[in-house]
Design a protein around this motif. Sequence first.
Motif, PDB file in Angstrom:
ATOM      1  N   TYR A  42       0.825  -1.200   0.000  1.00  0.00           N
ATOM      2  CA  TYR A  42       0.000   0.000   0.000  1.00  0.00           C
ATOM      3  C   TYR A  42       0.868   1.262   0.000  1.00  0.00           C
ATOM      4  N   GLY A  43       0.415   2.279  -0.764  1.00  0.00           N
ATOM      5  CA  GLY A  43       0.934   3.625  -0.683  1.00  0.00           C
ATOM      6  C   GLY A  43       2.344   3.822  -1.173  1.00  0.00           C
ATOM      7  N   GLU A  44       2.872   5.059  -0.911  1.00  0.00           N
ATOM      8  CA  GLU A  44       4.236   5.436  -1.280  1.00  0.00           C
ATOM      9  C   GLU A  44       4.797   6.321  -0.182  1.00  0.00           C
ATOM     10  N   PRO A  45       5.915   5.959   0.426  1.00  0.00           N
ATOM     11  CA  PRO A  45       6.664   4.711   0.237  1.00  0.00           C
ATOM     12  C   PRO A  45       5.826   3.523   0.720  1.00  0.00           C
ATOM     13  N   ALA A  46       5.964   2.419   0.025  1.00  0.00           N
ATOM     14  CA  ALA A  46       5.065   1.288   0.221  1.00  0.00           C
ATOM     15  C   ALA A  46       5.275   0.620   1.572  1.00  0.00           C
ATOM     16  N   ILE A  47       4.176   0.148   2.125  1.00  0.00           N
ATOM     17  CA  ILE A  47       4.196  -0.671   3.328  1.00  0.00           C
ATOM     18  C   ILE A  47       3.504  -1.980   2.980  1.00  0.00           C
ATOM     19  N   VAL A  48       4.149  -3.084   3.295  1.00  0.00           N
ATOM     20  CA  VAL A  48       3.607  -4.408   2.978  1.00  0.00           C
ATOM     21  C   VAL A  48       3.059  -5.014   4.266  1.00  0.00           C
ATOM     22  N   ILE A  49       1.771  -5.392   4.250  1.00  0.00           N
ATOM     23  CA  ILE A  49       1.171  -6.000   5.435  1.00  0.00           C
ATOM     24  C   ILE A  49       0.265  -7.150   5.028  1.00  0.00           C
ATOM     25  N   GLU A  50       0.041  -8.037   5.970  1.00  0.00           N
ATOM     26  CA  GLU A  50      -0.890  -9.152   5.786  1.00  0.00           C
ATOM     27  C   GLU A  50      -2.130  -8.849   6.621  1.00  0.00           C
ATOM     28  N   THR A  51      -3.285  -8.855   5.978  1.00  0.00           N
ATOM     29  CA  THR A  51      -4.541  -8.527   6.655  1.00  0.00           C
ATOM     30  C   THR A  51      -5.623  -9.528   6.265  1.00  0.00           C
ATOM     31  N   PRO A  52      -6.683  -9.650   7.092  1.00  0.00           N
ATOM     32  CA  PRO A  52      -7.771 -10.571   6.743  1.00  0.00           C
ATOM     33  C   PRO A  52      -8.583 -10.094   5.547  1.00  0.00           C
ATOM     34  N   LYS A  53      -8.647  -8.779   5.339  1.00  0.00           N
ATOM     35  CA  LYS A  53      -9.354  -8.202   4.190  1.00  0.00           C
ATOM     36  C   LYS A  53      -8.487  -7.117   3.574  1.00  0.00           C
ATOM     37  N   VAL A  54      -8.638  -6.903   2.271  1.00  0.00           N
ATOM     38  CA  VAL A  54      -7.879  -5.852   1.590  1.00  0.00           C
ATOM     39  C   VAL A  54      -8.339  -4.488   2.090  1.00  0.00           C
ATOM     40  N   LEU A  55      -7.392  -3.609   2.407  1.00  0.00           N
ATOM     41  CA  LEU A  55      -7.736  -2.258   2.818  1.00  0.00           C
ATOM     42  C   LEU A  55      -8.152  -1.440   1.602  1.00  0.00           C
ATOM     43  N   LYS A  56      -9.163  -0.611   1.781  1.00  0.00           N
ATOM     44  CA  LYS A  56      -9.662   0.206   0.670  1.00  0.00           C
ATOM     45  C   LYS A  56      -9.100   1.625   0.763  1.00  0.00           C
ATOM     46  N   ARG A  57      -8.715   2.150  -0.420  1.00  0.00           N
ATOM     47  CA  ARG A  57      -8.196   3.524  -0.466  1.00  0.00           C
ATOM     48  C   ARG A  57      -9.309   4.489  -0.054  1.00  0.00           C
ATOM     49  N   ASN A  58      -8.975   5.449   0.793  1.00  0.00           N
ATOM     50  CA  ASN A  58      -9.979   6.396   1.289  1.00  0.00           C
ATOM     51  C   ASN A  58      -9.322   7.764   1.458  1.00  0.00           C
ATOM     52  N   ASN A  59      -8.957   8.384   0.340  1.00  0.00           N
ATOM     53  CA  ASN A  59      -8.251   9.656   0.383  1.00  0.00           C
ATOM     54  C   ASN A  59      -9.213  10.822   0.528  1.00  0.00           C
ATOM     55  N   ASP A  60      -8.759  11.846   1.215  1.00  0.00           N
ATOM     56  CA  ASP A  60      -9.516  13.085   1.374  1.00  0.00           C
ATOM     57  C   ASP A  60      -9.100  14.030   0.248  1.00  0.00           C
ATOM     58  N   GLU A  61     -10.052  14.365  -0.621  1.00  0.00           N
ATOM     59  CA  GLU A  61      -9.719  15.182  -1.803  1.00  0.00           C
ATOM     60  C   GLU A  61      -9.191  16.552  -1.400  1.00  0.00           C
ATOM     61  N   LYS A  62      -9.697  17.078  -0.295  1.00  0.00           N
ATOM     62  CA  LYS A  62      -9.253  18.401   0.142  1.00  0.00           C
ATOM     63  C   LYS A  62      -7.772  18.388   0.510  1.00  0.00           C
ATOM     64  N   ILE A  63      -7.349  17.304   1.200  1.00  0.00           N
ATOM     65  CA  ILE A  63      -5.937  17.175   1.567  1.00  0.00           C
ATOM     66  C   ILE A  63      -5.083  16.960   0.322  1.00  0.00           C
ATOM     67  N   GLN A  64      -5.584  16.122  -0.601  1.00  0.00           N
ATOM     68  CA  GLN A  64      -4.816  15.819  -1.813  1.00  0.00           C
ATOM     69  C   GLN A  64      -4.569  17.064  -2.661  1.00  0.00           C
ATOM     70  N   ASN A  65      -5.523  17.982  -2.674  1.00  0.00           N
ATOM     71  CA  ASN A  65      -5.396  19.175  -3.513  1.00  0.00           C
ATOM     72  C   ASN A  65      -4.611  20.298  -2.829  1.00  0.00           C
ATOM     73  N   ASN A  66      -4.234  20.107  -1.555  1.00  0.00           N
ATOM     74  CA  ASN A  66      -3.541  21.170  -0.832  1.00  0.00           C
ATOM     75  C   ASN A  66      -2.346  20.621  -0.060  1.00  0.00           C
ATOM     76  N   LEU A  67      -1.549  19.828  -0.726  1.00  0.00           N
ATOM     77  CA  LEU A  67      -0.366  19.272  -0.084  1.00  0.00           C
ATOM     78  C   LEU A  67       0.695  20.356   0.072  1.00  0.00           C
ATOM     79  N   PRO A  68       1.466  20.333   1.176  1.00  0.00           N
ATOM     80  CA  PRO A  68       2.570  21.290   1.350  1.00  0.00           C
ATOM     81  C   PRO A  68       3.612  21.116   0.251  1.00  0.00           C
ATOM     82  N   GLU A  69       4.477  22.103   0.135  1.00  0.00           N
ATOM     83  CA  GLU A  69       5.452  22.131  -0.954  1.00  0.00           C
ATOM     84  C   GLU A  69       6.388  20.918  -0.933  1.00  0.00           C
ATOM     85  N   ASN A  70       6.742  20.450   0.267  1.00  0.00           N
ATOM     86  CA  ASN A  70       7.721  19.364   0.338  1.00  0.00           C
ATOM     87  C   ASN A  70       7.077  17.972   0.337  1.00  0.00           C
TER      88      ASN A  70
END
Length: 538
Positions: free
Chosen positions: A378-406
Amino acid sequence: MKKTIYFYIALLFGFLGSAQKITTAIDSSQIKIGSQFHLTIKASVNAKDKVVFPNAKNFGALEVLESYPIDTVKNNSQYELIKKYGLTQFDSGRYLIPKLMVKINQKDFQTDSLSIVVKNVKVDTTKQQMYDIKNIIATEEEPSSEWWKLLVLLGLIIASGFGSYFIIKKLQNGKVKEEEFFASPIEKAIAYLQNLDKKQLVQKGDVKEYYSEMTDIARTYIEESVHVPAMESTSSELMDALKKAISEKKMFVNREELDKFRQVLENSDLVKFAKSKPLQFEIEKDKSIVDKFILIVDKALPRTEEQAEALFAEEVRRKELKKQKFMRTAISVGIAVVLFVISVGIFAYTFGLDYLKEHHIGYTTEELLEKEWITSEYGEPAIVIETPKVLKRNNDEKIQNNLPENVKSTNRFMYGSIIDDFSIILVTTAFKDTTKLDLEAALETDLKELERFGAKNIIVKTADFENVKGLSGKKSYGSFTAFNDITKEDQKMSYEILVFAQPGGAQEFFLIYKEDDEHAKQIMEKIQNSIELRKAKK
């Protein structure tokens, strides 16, 4: 509140405000034909300022593909309003984004004009091999959405409801209709007095009707049990006849109770004929006197042995009728429940029990523990985990559109359901440079967020983390209480927050589950031991 808590978790970033009123920027100065670039307009204003951004299908020769919602960032005493547009052009060349008009409190402000180069896509037919146009071939249809399955389930439930209604109606029509029957005058009087309160005449302002019905019920009882002409008599005539009958029948009725009842009759006459308006507590007092008086009179009545036996027989019959009514109600409820269960069973058989659990019911922690687990990245940098069910992506569009410069990107993944009382939340953040997250500061920030979203009585313990694969990091763990929207009570929850960092990236991992759930504890331990990290991409 539980679902709200599960929906949190994001890194907190600071934003630097602009000293200018209006600023304009584009994310690229060159694009290919048809590619989209973003124009951002920022307005630094006060809380009470009214701002209107441009709204058009074209900005000069550039086409507006998308106009994003306005984002707001508080910067000390000011607010920064951020408006983003997606633009493109389908012809090559250099184009100018004209000065655009932004209104602040009905005053016009112009943005800077910016230029964009649209490059042509070159195709070298001498090097690019050409092929004949192929015939159209059939492909498998994309799987349709599963909303229709919900309609099927809803239809089955409605059908079971109608079925229950008609079956119950038939049962009711098949029985002999009960006649309104009372074993004795006192039973009828008590039933009528109770029904009088249910009519809420006093609450509706009809006090005259209330007193009229109340005294008529008492008069009817006296006439039927004591055998005096109560209904045709005035209040004084009724009291004289009642006293005489009590004396002749050698009934023991206290003079004080007789005086209280006489006062109620007089109050009723004042309400009915003199338009008196007694207060609420006076009405309640008069009703209490009538209730008590008819019971005293009934207890004082002399009865022969045959009358007592007859009353006993009628009482037994009344209890039997009440029992039959209860049985019919129980059978009706049972039929409704059985039909509902059959409907859900048909749905589960048709679409599978796993479908119900996956989309509507959820899994217990014991079922999750015993299921075949899935290893995913999952994600970047990737984290590999074993889970009973696949985790679903749940991004907040407001955060995605206003990321800091770095910050290059941030992603959130989660799993949770109502019945499980178990949630997994994973947040990954990739930086554009070699920034390394302060783990202790990150844990402190996450705990504050947990409290802000409703967690109470948080118990915090902090320790170093290391799993069987040698992965190290920091963790906070403990318990808290949160309001459960289903039970409407505070529920004790346990949590564990793991934070990992490396140059250029960070990962946060959250486990929240119902306290004292042993299966959930085993799931948590198994997941932690499966965690592996990938290096951040440069």
